[in-house]
Write an enzyme that holds these catalytic residues in place. Structure first.
Site, PDB file in Angstrom:
ATOM      1  N   HIS A 145      55.522 -15.872 -19.327  1.00 53.90           N
ATOM      2  CA  HIS A 145      55.730 -16.710 -20.506  1.00 53.90           C
ATOM      3  C   HIS A 145      54.878 -16.282 -21.703  1.00 53.90           C
ATOM      4  O   HIS A 145      55.374 -16.209 -22.826  1.00 53.90           O
ATOM      5  CB  HIS A 145      55.454 -18.178 -20.162  1.00 53.90           C
ATOM      6  CG  HIS A 145      56.484 -18.775 -19.251  1.00 53.90           C
ATOM      7  ND1 HIS A 145      57.804 -18.907 -19.609  1.00 53.90           N
ATOM      8  CD2 HIS A 145      56.377 -19.268 -17.990  1.00 53.90           C
ATOM      9  CE1 HIS A 145      58.475 -19.466 -18.608  1.00 53.90           C
ATOM     10  NE2 HIS A 145      57.632 -19.693 -17.618  1.00 53.90           N
ATOM     11  N   HIS A 152      63.478 -24.048 -18.683  1.00 53.89           N
ATOM     12  CA  HIS A 152      64.753 -24.087 -17.965  1.00 53.89           C
ATOM     13  C   HIS A 152      65.828 -24.762 -18.809  1.00 53.89           C
ATOM     14  O   HIS A 152      66.986 -24.321 -18.841  1.00 53.89           O
ATOM     15  CB  HIS A 152      64.592 -24.813 -16.631  1.00 53.89           C
ATOM     16  CG  HIS A 152      63.623 -24.147 -15.712  1.00 53.89           C
ATOM     17  ND1 HIS A 152      63.113 -24.755 -14.583  1.00 53.89           N
ATOM     18  CD2 HIS A 152      63.040 -22.921 -15.770  1.00 53.89           C
ATOM     19  CE1 HIS A 152      62.268 -23.930 -13.982  1.00 53.89           C
ATOM     20  NE2 HIS A 152      62.211 -22.813 -14.695  1.00 53.89           N
ATOM     21  N   HIS A 211      44.435  -1.270 -64.008  1.00 57.13           N
ATOM     22  CA  HIS A 211      44.055  -1.422 -62.604  1.00 57.13           C
ATOM     23  C   HIS A 211      44.508  -0.193 -61.836  1.00 57.13           C
ATOM     24  O   HIS A 211      45.674  -0.053 -61.500  1.00 57.13           O
ATOM     25  CB  HIS A 211      44.690  -2.699 -62.027  1.00 57.13           C
ATOM     26  CG  HIS A 211      44.109  -3.114 -60.706  1.00 57.13           C
ATOM     27  ND1 HIS A 211      44.707  -2.840 -59.507  1.00 57.13           N
ATOM     28  CD2 HIS A 211      42.948  -3.766 -60.419  1.00 57.13           C
ATOM     29  CE1 HIS A 211      43.972  -3.328 -58.521  1.00 57.13           C
ATOM     30  NE2 HIS A 211      42.888  -3.892 -59.048  1.00 57.13           N
ATOM     31  N   HIS A 243      65.395 -15.317 -11.666  1.00 57.57           N
ATOM     32  CA  HIS A 243      64.700 -16.439 -12.301  1.00 57.57           C
ATOM     33  C   HIS A 243      63.808 -15.960 -13.439  1.00 57.57           C
ATOM     34  O   HIS A 243      63.665 -16.652 -14.452  1.00 57.57           O
ATOM     35  CB  HIS A 243      63.858 -17.219 -11.289  1.00 57.57           C
ATOM     36  CG  HIS A 243      63.241 -18.438 -11.908  1.00 57.57           C
ATOM     37  ND1 HIS A 243      63.942 -19.609 -12.098  1.00 57.57           N
ATOM     38  CD2 HIS A 243      62.007 -18.645 -12.463  1.00 57.57           C
ATOM     39  CE1 HIS A 243      63.175 -20.486 -12.717  1.00 57.57           C
ATOM     40  NE2 HIS A 243      61.989 -19.927 -12.943  1.00 57.57           N
ATOM     41  N   ASP A 300      63.908 -17.410 -17.209  1.00 53.48           N
ATOM     42  CA  ASP A 300      62.780 -17.830 -18.054  1.00 53.48           C
ATOM     43  C   ASP A 300      62.752 -17.058 -19.368  1.00 53.48           C
ATOM     44  O   ASP A 300      62.485 -17.624 -20.434  1.00 53.48           O
ATOM     45  CB  ASP A 300      61.461 -17.589 -17.313  1.00 53.48           C
ATOM     46  CG  ASP A 300      61.144 -18.677 -16.302  1.00 53.48           C
ATOM     47  OD1 ASP A 300      61.785 -19.747 -16.350  1.00 53.48           O
ATOM     48  OD2 ASP A 300      60.246 -18.471 -15.467  1.00 53.48           O
TER      49      ASP A 300
END
Length: 426
Positions: free
Chosen positions: A255, A70, A330, A228, A232
């Site tokens: 999250h 927050h 190589h 909300h 987040d």
């Protein structure tokens, strides 16, 4: 931008927001635990995130700070780049479950313009992460904006149901996003209380939902839950260390998935920065490198150093040409740079980095072991290797360096290299 030091401010519930103080350009967001008898600094970057359920937590060794999302969302919404935040406990205060108290104390302190260009990641190609049916996609922007489209879908039998919300990060963050509170279903709240969690909270201090809607409070927005989730997500995305220009599409993301996307975006940001730095003037050219390293052609494998952050981190360049001696033997029909030489180039850059620490010690670094070595993609003539070395720790007799080599955004090789520090020859 940075805020000057505000006094601790009162909040709608529980403890006030932590104290913050100004920070110089390039400092970023750093939390400081001041309650441990020593100063523990926790930079708000995704590489310091540790896995926790339903929250974002930073860890530095055995020390951590919980529930930063927050506060991070408020900082992102206000465009604050550089700030140091003192915290007197293991967790940031939840207050009313929104970012609004953080916004209020930061706005009351005021913001100060800094004389530096703002760092921005412009998403250059689509990036997608999934966890079951939860999905998070980042794609290039339309114009010069940071847009989020979030689809929160709890199903028809749930009081939340499905909520869609589109938001463009702008100056209206404080009104449109910051007030949206953490929400939890009643049966989830009952389970948490049975475990002794959240017992200090009163009705209305967190958004608890049953079949009839919020218990003991009213919605601040008809679609407060999805707002909300956007709050987040904005906070978690700021763990990138800069803001974004692009479009984020989220479906049921939380999250952990947010952090997974940020890790991928951090790789893109690092590649973009390296591409820009590769065009910049070197910090060390080949003459300066030759004065430090005892290697010479054909075994000198670092062309120039383009970044030196003290003795902490170094970035170098190796331009891979068809004229390299090793291509003669190589896989000459399909020339590929030997993986051991990529690791050798990383070891040489690490030696340059450790030389900053050993400059006046009379010691030199000699490779003694390799760990977690991975060759991830072939390197061919025409490629430019970006070499990165990060100091893990240096003791009296040993040094550990974490390294990787990139071609564009792709990791070509990586390793942890251990050196023994020995006396230089007189």
């Amino acid at each position: 931008m940075k805020p000057p030091s505000p006094a601790a401010a009162s909040s709608p519930a529980a403890k006030p927001p932590p104290r913050s103080s100004p920070a110089p350009v390039g400092h970023g967001v750093v939390f400081v635990r001041t309650d441990l008898g020593r100063s523990v600094r926790l930079p708000a970057l995704v590489q310091h995130i540790t896995k926790r359920a339903r929250r974002s937590t930073l860890r530095n060794g055995a020390d951590s700070i919980e529930m930063i999302e927050h506060c991070m969302s408020a900082l992102h919404g206000l465009g604050i780049d550089n700030i140091e935040i003192d915290v007197t406990g293991p967790e940031l205060p939840g207050m009313d479950g929104s970012a609004l108290p953080y916004i209020e104390v930061l706005q009351s302190a005021g913001l100060v313009e800094q004389q530096a260009e703002k760092q921005i990641l412009r998403i250059s190609e689509p990036v997608e992460v999934r966890d079951g049916d939860a999905t998070l996609i980042a794609s290039p922007p339309n114009g010069d904006e940071f847009q989020i489209l979030y689809d929160l879908d709890y199903g028809k039998q749930n009081p939340i149901g499905q909520q869609l919300f589109a938001y463009t990060l702008n100056g209206e963050f404080a009104a449109d996003i910051a007030p949206a509170r953490t929400f939890v279903l009643k049966h989830e709240a009952d389970t948490l209380r049975a475990r002794g969690m959240g017992l200090h909270l009163k009705p209305g201090e967190i958004l608890v939902l049953d079949a009839n809607g919020p218990i003991g409070t009213e919605y601040r927005f008809p679609n407060e839950p999805v707002r909300h989730k956007v709050l987040d997500l904005i906070g978690d995305l700021y763990l990138l260390g800069c803001t974004i220009r692009g479009k984020i599409i989220a479906y049921k993301s939380g999250h952990n998935l947010n952090h997974a996307l940020v890790r991928k975006l951090a790789e893109m940001l690092n590649a973009q920065r390296n591409a820009q730095m590769s065009l910049a003037a070197p910090v060390m050219d080949i003459k300066a490198i030759s004065r430090v390293l005892p290697h010479r052609y054909p075994m000198l494998l670092v062309d120039r150093v383009i970044e030196l952050d003290g003795d902490r981190r170094a970035v170098g360049i190796k331009n891979v040409s068809m004229n390299e001696l090793f291509f003669q033997g190589h896989y000459p029909g399909t020339p590929v740079m030997p993986g051991v030489l990529i690791i050798e180039a990383l070891a040489q850059l690490s030696g340059l980095l450790l030389s900053r620490k050993l400059e006046h010690s009379g010691k030199i670094a000699m490779l003694i072991s390799l760990d977690k070595v991975k060759i991830r993609r072939p390197v061919v003539p025409g490629d430019q290797l970006i070499l990165e070395a990060e100091n893990i720790r240096v003791k009296a007799r040993t040094g550990h360096v974490k390294c990787r080599a990139l071609v564009g955004q792709d990791i070509a090789a990586e390793a942890i290299i251990k050196f023994m520090l020995v006396d230089a020859e007189p």
